[in-house]
Design a protein around this motif. Sequence first.
Motif, mmCIF file in Angstrom:
data_model
loop_
_atom_site.group_PDB
_atom_site.id
_atom_site.type_symbol
_atom_site.label_atom_id
_atom_site.label_comp_id
_atom_site.label_asym_id
_atom_site.label_seq_id
_atom_site.Cartn_x
_atom_site.Cartn_y
_atom_site.Cartn_z
ATOM 1 N N LEU A 156 65.635 50.715 55.488
ATOM 2 C CA LEU A 156 65.062 49.583 54.738
ATOM 3 C C LEU A 156 64.092 50.016 53.640
ATOM 4 C CD1 LEU A 156 64.572 46.967 57.603
ATOM 5 C CD2 LEU A 156 66.311 46.988 55.820
ATOM 6 N N PRO A 157 63.211 51.006 53.880
ATOM 7 C CA PRO A 157 62.326 51.429 52.774
ATOM 8 C C PRO A 157 63.088 52.049 51.602
ATOM 9 C CG PRO A 157 61.444 52.151 54.891
ATOM 10 C CD PRO A 157 62.838 51.668 55.147
ATOM 11 N N ASN A 158 64.295 52.565 51.850
ATOM 12 C CA ASN A 158 65.093 53.205 50.782
ATOM 13 C C ASN A 158 66.446 52.494 50.640
ATOM 14 O OD1 ASN A 158 63.196 55.614 50.499
ATOM 15 N ND2 ASN A 158 63.790 55.789 52.645
ATOM 16 N N LEU A 171 76.392 52.997 60.993
ATOM 17 C CA LEU A 171 75.425 52.232 61.781
ATOM 18 C C LEU A 171 75.680 50.738 61.643
ATOM 19 C CD1 LEU A 171 72.109 54.197 61.061
ATOM 20 C CD2 LEU A 171 73.253 53.989 63.261
ATOM 21 N N TRP A 172 76.080 50.329 60.466
ATOM 22 C CA TRP A 172 76.380 48.930 60.188
ATOM 23 C C TRP A 172 77.533 48.447 61.073
ATOM 24 C CZ3 TRP A 172 75.073 47.871 54.469
ATOM 25 C CH2 TRP A 172 74.711 46.536 54.286
ATOM 26 N N TRP A 173 78.540 49.284 61.177
ATOM 27 C CA TRP A 173 79.713 48.924 61.977
ATOM 28 C C TRP A 173 79.372 48.773 63.461
ATOM 29 C CZ3 TRP A 173 84.597 47.450 60.836
ATOM 30 C CH2 TRP A 173 85.539 47.441 61.872
ATOM 31 N N GLN A 174 78.431 49.568 63.948
ATOM 32 C CA GLN A 174 78.039 49.510 65.355
ATOM 33 C C GLN A 174 77.234 48.263 65.689
ATOM 34 O OE1 GLN A 174 75.956 53.175 66.091
ATOM 35 N NE2 GLN A 174 77.686 54.443 65.415
ATOM 36 N N GLY A 175 76.774 47.564 64.679
ATOM 37 C CA GLY A 175 75.981 46.352 64.895
ATOM 38 C C GLY A 175 74.531 46.564 64.509
ATOM 39 N N ILE A 176 73.988 45.622 63.755
ATOM 40 C CA ILE A 176 72.591 45.720 63.324
ATOM 41 C C ILE A 176 71.687 45.230 64.444
ATOM 42 C CG2 ILE A 176 70.926 44.934 61.595
ATOM 43 C CD1 ILE A 176 73.311 44.515 59.705
ATOM 44 N N PRO A 177 70.607 45.948 64.761
ATOM 45 C CA PRO A 177 69.685 45.487 65.811
ATOM 46 C C PRO A 177 69.136 44.101 65.473
ATOM 47 C CG PRO A 177 69.210 47.766 65.205
ATOM 48 C CD PRO A 177 70.211 47.268 64.209
ATOM 49 N N PRO A 178 69.017 43.227 66.455
ATOM 50 C CA PRO A 178 68.544 41.857 66.192
ATOM 51 C C PRO A 178 67.194 41.792 65.496
ATOM 52 C CG PRO A 178 69.457 42.027 68.402
ATOM 53 C CD PRO A 178 69.406 43.418 67.861
ATOM 54 N N SER A 179 66.316 42.763 65.751
ATOM 55 C CA SER A 179 64.968 42.717 65.169
ATOM 56 C C SER A 179 64.973 42.910 63.659
ATOM 57 C CB SER A 179 64.079 43.780 65.822
ATOM 58 O OG SER A 179 64.626 45.076 65.642
ATOM 59 N N VAL A 180 66.014 43.551 63.118
ATOM 60 C CA VAL A 180 66.068 43.793 61.657
ATOM 61 C C VAL A 180 67.260 43.094 61.014
ATOM 62 C CG1 VAL A 180 64.872 46.001 61.845
ATOM 63 C CG2 VAL A 180 67.365 45.952 61.969
ATOM 64 N N LEU A 289 71.714 31.479 60.414
ATOM 65 C CA LEU A 289 70.677 32.043 59.540
ATOM 66 C C LEU A 289 69.286 31.677 60.041
ATOM 67 C CD1 LEU A 289 72.381 31.358 56.103
ATOM 68 C CD2 LEU A 289 72.002 33.594 57.147
ATOM 69 N N ILE A 290 69.115 30.450 60.539
ATOM 70 C CA ILE A 290 67.813 30.017 61.053
ATOM 71 C C ILE A 290 67.392 30.877 62.243
ATOM 72 C CG2 ILE A 290 66.689 28.129 62.310
ATOM 73 C CD1 ILE A 290 68.273 26.199 60.481
ATOM 74 N N LEU A 291 68.353 31.280 63.062
ATOM 75 C CA LEU A 291 68.040 32.099 64.237
ATOM 76 C C LEU A 291 67.586 33.507 63.864
ATOM 77 C CD1 LEU A 291 71.002 31.086 66.606
ATOM 78 C CD2 LEU A 291 68.613 30.382 66.787
ATOM 79 N N ASN A 292 67.810 33.920 62.619
ATOM 80 C CA ASN A 292 67.497 35.298 62.216
ATOM 81 C C ASN A 292 66.521 35.403 61.050
ATOM 82 O OD1 ASN A 292 69.551 37.219 63.756
ATOM 83 N ND2 ASN A 292 70.671 35.367 63.220
ATOM 84 N N LEU A 293 66.204 34.266 60.397
ATOM 85 C CA LEU A 293 65.338 34.307 59.216
ATOM 86 C C LEU A 293 64.334 33.164 59.250
ATOM 87 C CD1 LEU A 293 68.137 34.956 56.577
ATOM 88 C CD2 LEU A 293 66.250 36.519 56.997
ATOM 89 N N ASP A 294 63.282 33.307 58.453
ATOM 90 C CA ASP A 294 62.355 32.204 58.252
ATOM 91 C C ASP A 294 63.058 31.097 57.469
ATOM 92 O OD1 ASP A 294 60.358 33.586 59.554
ATOM 93 O OD2 ASP A 294 59.618 34.521 57.706
ATOM 94 N N THR A 295 62.461 29.909 57.488
ATOM 95 C CA THR A 295 63.137 28.734 56.939
ATOM 96 C C THR A 295 63.509 28.907 55.473
ATOM 97 O OG1 THR A 295 61.884 27.357 58.479
ATOM 98 C CG2 THR A 295 62.981 26.247 56.653
ATOM 99 N N ALA A 296 62.554 29.250 54.620
ATOM 100 C CA ALA A 296 62.832 29.377 53.184
ATOM 101 C C ALA A 296 63.820 30.505 52.909
ATOM 102 C CB ALA A 296 61.531 29.605 52.416
ATOM 103 N N ASP A 297 63.655 31.642 53.609
ATOM 104 C CA ASP A 297 64.584 32.764 53.420
ATOM 105 C C ASP A 297 65.982 32.400 53.923
ATOM 106 O OD1 ASP A 297 62.620 34.416 52.324
ATOM 107 O OD2 ASP A 297 61.956 35.081 54.308
ATOM 108 N N ALA A 298 66.045 31.611 54.981
ATOM 109 C CA ALA A 298 67.348 31.163 55.479
ATOM 110 C C ALA A 298 68.036 30.276 54.444
ATOM 111 C CB ALA A 298 67.177 30.408 56.793
ATOM 112 N N PHE A 299 67.268 29.412 53.760
ATOM 113 C CA PHE A 299 67.846 28.564 52.716
ATOM 114 C C PHE A 299 68.373 29.408 51.553
ATOM 115 C CE2 PHE A 299 67.302 26.344 48.654
ATOM 116 C CZ PHE A 299 68.161 25.264 48.859
ATOM 117 N N ILE A 300 67.611 30.406 51.161
ATOM 118 C CA ILE A 300 68.038 31.283 50.056
ATOM 119 C C ILE A 300 69.334 31.999 50.413
ATOM 120 C CG2 ILE A 300 67.407 33.347 48.729
ATOM 121 C CD1 ILE A 300 64.457 32.431 49.018
ATOM 122 N N ALA A 301 69.394 32.575 51.616
ATOM 123 C CA ALA A 301 70.614 33.273 52.042
ATOM 124 C C ALA A 301 71.778 32.294 52.174
ATOM 125 C CB ALA A 301 70.367 33.981 53.377
#
Length: 462
Positions: A156-158, A171-180, A289-301
């Motif tokens: 994420l930093p890069n 790593l993407w294919w194996q599944g992204i950890p829920p926290s990120v 999206l709501i289950l994984n993001l904040d409200t405004a960010d979920a709307f943007i996505a």
Amino acid sequence: MAAPSLLLYIDRSLFARRVKDSRPVEPRDPGWKLFGKVPLRETPTKDPKRIQTEYETKSGRAGPGNPTSPRKSVRKNLDFEPLSTTALILEDRPANLPAKPAEEAQKHRQQYEEMVAQAKKRELKEAQKRKKQLEDRCKLEESIGTAAQIWNQEILPNWSTMCTSRRVRDLWWQGIPPSVRGKVWSLAVGNELNITHELYSICLSRAREKWKSMPTAASEMETEDAGSSDRESSLELIKLDISRTFPHLCIFQQGGPYHDVLHSILGAYTCYRPDVGYVQGMSFIAAVLILNLDTADAFIAFANLLNKPCQMAFFRVDHSLMLTYFSAFEVFFEENLPKLFAHFKKNNLTPDIYLIDWIFTLYSKSLPLDLACRVWDVFCRDSEEFLFRTALGLLRLYQDVLTCMDFIHMAQFLTRLPDLIPAEQLFQHIASIHMTSRNRKWGQVLQALQKDPERCSPVLKR
């Protein structure tokens, strides 16, 4: 008078005998009292060790000092009650029945010991299974923790330099950890529409004003009269659809913690894109999206996801473009699964029957939620191509089942997939799907069909 005297004598004799026979018999032997009408003898409960000792003595297992054998032993009435199923099985017959032959007693003991051994074997097997499940769960949690650390500290930093690397794709294919997961989805989907949090607040305010000014009684009439140029009237449909969104979770329904959030995002989008309005199925995408993001960010996505060509074609019900997508899917269907493709064609089962629901909700309604999120992970990386690749993976997973079905059963099966779908097996089948046909990739095939609409499936055109 002799006859009556004789009858009276007989009656008295019989009556006396009945009275004599009807007297309660005092139990001299406890017998098998669990199945009789004789009341239990009031005796103190004996210690289990003593019961075992008496059984061993009775069955010839008392040891070298007391070599008693059932073949030579004389029946003795025990002065204790059977305290368990084990005692019942090992107890001799009641005193009023013939004693068991030694061979039969030995056979029953062997059968009982076999039953106990089988029960212990089952218990051991179940314990080993539970232990393995626990170990697998611990390994999974450990791998998720390690992956989350890699995503947070290295990827994420890069993001701009690492998102296309081979290691990140694996790593993407194996599944992204829920926290990120939410952060990765936001970065992968992007924000080409340049939507800000302030714009979301403006759209939400407009939606609330519309809801206030829209009478409930006239909502259906307004919805029917709404033209394609202004579909804000579909705001009222949102209330009806939210109650059907992940009903088993009970968090998006009236009174649930995310009911108002989902209602707000869908209402804001309807005012943001009045040319599209609200279409059934959008609620599932917004809910994930709501289950994984904040409200405004979920709307943007959410707004940027629906702006993708494939989603826009489906949600705006662009029939010609939808037919093009179905035809491109059939090209790769025939390439990868020729036998199943021929079976579908023979039964006139066209892709629109099962693909529409899958594409409209991005599999969030058709697959278990955790599995749908894994599909979303790779969809955010590979775009619309992965949606159709997933469809082919599902068909490949259930190919043997589908080839034995007729039209009705195939349609029912594909529109309501099994509740338990093995994630690893599905992704193995998806990985085995090749999205190339005659050296052309998905995008090239789709583009060729768009230029030449006559090449689309004639079955789909009807």
